[in-house]
Design an enzyme around this catalytic site. Structure first.
Site, PDB file in Angstrom:
ATOM      1  CE1 TYR A 146      -2.263   0.296 -12.285  1.00  0.00           C
ATOM      2  CE2 TYR A 146      -3.502   2.462 -12.129  1.00  0.00           C
ATOM      3  CZ  TYR A 146      -3.400   1.254 -12.810  1.00  0.00           C
ATOM      4  OH  TYR A 146      -3.696   1.045 -14.001  1.00  0.00           O
ATOM      5  CG  ASP A 234       1.736   7.982  -8.113  1.00  0.00           C
ATOM      6  OD1 ASP A 234       0.331   9.212  -8.579  1.00  0.00           O
ATOM      7  OD2 ASP A 234       0.941   7.025  -8.806  1.00  0.00           O
ATOM      8  CE  LYS A 262      -6.957   9.019 -10.078  1.00  0.00           C
ATOM      9  NZ  LYS A 262      -8.007   8.247 -11.550  1.00  0.00           N
TER      10      LYS A 262
END
Length: 431
Positions: A146, A234, A262
């Site tokens: 994702y 990623d 994050k």
């Protein structure tokens, strides 16, 4: 407006009137596990409390953003101090420079970085940059990974997309994904000279926890270099969580571009993408690839992120990995004692869970685990016993530096009791 009901159900009913599905990110709605979501009132360290006063050991930790635990005093102080100076200016600030320097110092090969406001923005912008730098359109992604919810990357995604059973999304035109090729994770695809970039999670953490098999990432690096395509890691999840230099420093493979999020925001909305100087200088205003953001480099987010990164040294990562190992062993032991076939992979400070008799190496294996139907009763069995994991079987557990051995013991005990129920339920179903 009436006073907010101080129950989870009451607040969810109220939210459902003004927020689609009652939540601002789909997996939070508990659709895949059933029931009503708990609404967090506050968090401290490794625990959260809902609006009804129920306390939970929290292994969600904002899906990995809170690596120090909730409301760490140094982060709180940094945000308060920054807020007193102003929350946003639409002009450069010193902390943007400091955070960019900190990221580049930690990541070997990352010469320049551009700050944005989310992981989705980071991956979306990195893909645009790769297309602009190469003059090519096609991109390759991996099934079950994702990379945010931008149109071109919503194809075969994991995490919330997988949880909802959606292969893509309504509202994404065919043209948006016409140049997106989805291939199996852990298999090096054929990369043609029409490919701008290959986007990959170096440790897949959105289809459960699936590490890269030996040779996979190195094979991608070699194939991309041969085809003139850019390799994008990623690391929105793994960046500065698995190691000081992120996953690339552990796996020994250097991409051309990285995406972060994050941890670098210390719990506030932030993202970043960076990489080779010659590629990054293709961005406006020095190059022809446009990208912008009013809140990019937000003063509060950069203050929090800098504080977190400066507190994370080698000892921190050793402690996190040790704690994750103990958690994984304890949970695996609980399932084994109950006779439930389960895999509990641990990669550094990340912990996964699959209902499988053998290790999972791709999205098909992750989907088979979800299809057992055992995750929802486990989720609720743990929640009733004061342990919170993500309300979706494709997510993972995130130990923080604030978690303790007592938290692991409580989780192991809760898992053992919940696993007995899973075993009994499997027997009644004839399996």
């Amino acid at each position: 407006m009436p006073e907010t009901p101080r129950t989870n159900a009451g607040l969810f009913d109220r939210a459902s009137q003004v927020i689609p599905g009652g939540v601002n990110s789909p997996v939070r709605a508990f659709r895949s596990v059933g029931g009503t979501p708990y609404f967090v009132a506050r968090g401290q360290g490794g625990h959260v409390w809902d609006v009804e006063g129920q306390e939970y050991v929290d292994w969600v930790q904002s899906y990995g953003a809170s690596i120090l635990g909730h409301a760490h005093p140094a982060v709180v102080e940094a945000v308060q101090r920054a807020a007193a100076d102003g929350s946003t200016f639409g002009a450069p600030t010193e902390r943007e420079v400091l955070l960019a320097e900190e990221i580049c110092d930690r990541v070997d090969g990352c010469d320049m970085v551009r700050l944005v406001s989310s992981g989705t923005e980071a991956t979306m912008s990195a893909v645009r940059l790769a297309r602009g730098a190469t003059g090519r359109d096609r991109i390759i992604v991996f099934s079950g990974c994702y990379h945010g919810h931008s149109d071109g990357l919503l194809a075969g995604g994991g995490s919330g997309v997988a949880t909802l059973g959606l292969p893509a999304s309504a509202g994404v035109p065919r043209a948006a994904v016409a140049d997106t090729l989805v291939v199996p994770y852990n298999t090096v695809p054929t990369i043609g000279t029409d490919v701008a970039c290959v986007v990959v999670e170096p440790v897949a953490a959105n289809m459960g926890l699936v590490p890269a098999v030996p040779g996979f990432l190195a094979g991608l690096r070699e194939a991309c270099s041969a085809a003139g395509a850019l390799l994008i890691f990623d690391e929105v999840i793994t960046g500065f969580r698995v190691a000081r230099g992120g996953a690339s420093s552990v796996v020994g493979v250097r991409p051309d571009l990285w995406c972060f999020g994050k941890v670098i925001g210390g719990g506030l909305p932030v993202g970043a993408f960076g990489g080779r100087r010659d590629v990054m200088e293709q961005l406006a205003p020095t190059g022809p690839v446009y990208q912008a953001g009013t809140l990019s480099g937000n003063p509060l987010a950069t203050a929090a992120g800098l504080t977190v990164l400066r507190l994370l040294d080698q000892t921190s990562y050793e402690s996190l990995s040790s704690l994750a190992g103990r958690l994984g062993s304890a949970v695996a032991g609980a399932f084994q004692s109950a006779g439930v076939e389960a895999q509990v992979p641990v990669v550094g400070p990340l912990v996964g869970l699959f209902f499988s008799s053998h290790p999972v190496s791709d999205y098909a294996g992750s989907q088979a685990s979800a299809a057992t139907g055992l995750y929802p009763p486990l989720f609720h069995g743990l929640l009733r016993r004061g342990v919170a994991i993500a309300p979706g079987s494709y997510e993972i557990m995130f130990p923080s530096l604030a978690h303790t051995d007592a938290d692991i013991e409580l989780t192991a005990s809760a898992a053992a009791e919940a696993a007995v129920g899973l075993s009994a339920g499997a027997g009644r179903r004839g399996g």
